[in-house]
Design a protein around this motif. Structure first.
Motif, mmCIF file in Angstrom:
data_model
loop_
_atom_site.group_PDB
_atom_site.id
_atom_site.type_symbol
_atom_site.label_atom_id
_atom_site.label_comp_id
_atom_site.label_asym_id
_atom_site.label_seq_id
_atom_site.Cartn_x
_atom_site.Cartn_y
_atom_site.Cartn_z
ATOM 1 N N THR A 141 4.195 28.292 33.577
ATOM 2 C CA THR A 141 3.154 29.206 34.049
ATOM 3 C C THR A 141 2.545 28.741 35.368
ATOM 4 N N ALA A 145 2.975 30.514 39.002
ATOM 5 C CA ALA A 145 1.793 30.964 39.743
ATOM 6 C C ALA A 145 1.797 30.414 41.164
ATOM 7 N N GLN A 146 2.119 29.138 41.316
ATOM 8 C CA GLN A 146 2.113 28.548 42.652
ATOM 9 C C GLN A 146 3.272 29.064 43.506
ATOM 10 N N TYR A 199 -3.339 33.222 30.724
ATOM 11 C CA TYR A 199 -2.383 33.617 31.764
ATOM 12 C C TYR A 199 -3.062 34.239 32.979
ATOM 13 N N VAL A 202 -2.419 32.887 36.546
ATOM 14 C CA VAL A 202 -1.431 33.365 37.522
ATOM 15 C C VAL A 202 -2.097 34.163 38.645
ATOM 16 N N ILE A 206 -2.717 32.910 42.605
ATOM 17 C CA ILE A 206 -2.174 33.731 43.697
ATOM 18 C C ILE A 206 -3.277 34.100 44.682
#
Length: 228
Positions: A141, A145-146, A199, A202, A206
């Motif tokens: 996760t 995300a990164q 979650y 994420v 961003i």
């Protein structure tokens, strides 16, 4: 995902090995391939040395252990990218760059990127300190995300077929965000909920990347640097 190295974890590692292997085989030993090999080697070194590395900065509070270890690892990985994709193209280190010039370019790169990593790891900490993540849940996760935040959003939007190679860019972030999690894992709240809202890390990561990227471009332009 389970904490142990279960079927899902093995499947992801196989996918990552194929994505990275195929990419390097197609590109040959270009500078990007060299960078990727350095990143993967660094990640494997962390795996081998993790019993010692997870004890780094023992006097720091868990939040700052997480953030500072992440920033230190990010600084090293930024060094690998200096030959291929530094924060600004003008800072790229090539064969004609002398030692003094290389050190100058690297220092300038860190001056622009480390404040961003401070914000990014602080954002990740906000979530890992409030929600319970299984190890591989966190690895995939946070890495996703990164990777999406750091330019992947627009890249994959324009080339969705390249999502087959998603673990390739994610390896960058495994090399900087897994060890910090392992270092503080035993100090995270034991009663933290494991809700689906975890979650939200994420979109939060961003948005943090987009804000940091815009700021870096703005400040860089002021000092005469252009992205690329």
């Amino acid at each position: 995902m389970e904490n142990r190295f279960g079927p899902a974890a093995r499947l992801y590692c196989l996918w990552a090995a194929l994505a990275i292997g195929v990419s390097i085989a197609q590109a040959g030993l270009a500078v990007e391939s060299v960078t990727r090999l350095l990143v993967v080697g660094f990640l494997l070194l962390q795996f081998v040395m993790r019993p010692m590395l997870v004890r780094a900065l023992p006097s720091c509070a868990p939040k700052w252990r997480f953030v500072l270890i992440g920033m230190l690892l990010a600084a090293l990985v930024e060094g690998f990218h200096m030959i291929s994709m530094p924060v600004f193209g003008a800072l790229r280190i090539g064969g004609e760059t002398g030692i003094a010039g290389a050190l100058r370019n690297y220092a300038l790169d860190l001056a622009f990127t480390l404040p961003g990593y401070l914000a990014i790891f602080s954002t990740i900490w906000f979530f890992v300190n409030r929600y319970r993540y299984a190890l591989w849940d966190y690895i995939v996760t946070a890495g996703f995300a990164q990777a999406i935040g750091d330019g992947g959003l627009f890249f994959f939007w324009n080339a969705p077929g390249m999502l087959l190679f998603l673990p390739y860019p994610m390896s960058n972030y495994h090399a900087i965000n897994v060890l910090p999690f392992l270092a503080v894992r035993e100090h995270l709240p034991a009663d933290a909920p494991r809700r689906a809202s975890r979650y939200l890390i994420v979109p939060a990561v961003i948005v943090t990347y987009l804000a940091c990227g815009a700021t870096i471009r703005l400040v860089g332009r002021y000092f005469g640097f252009e992205a690329g």
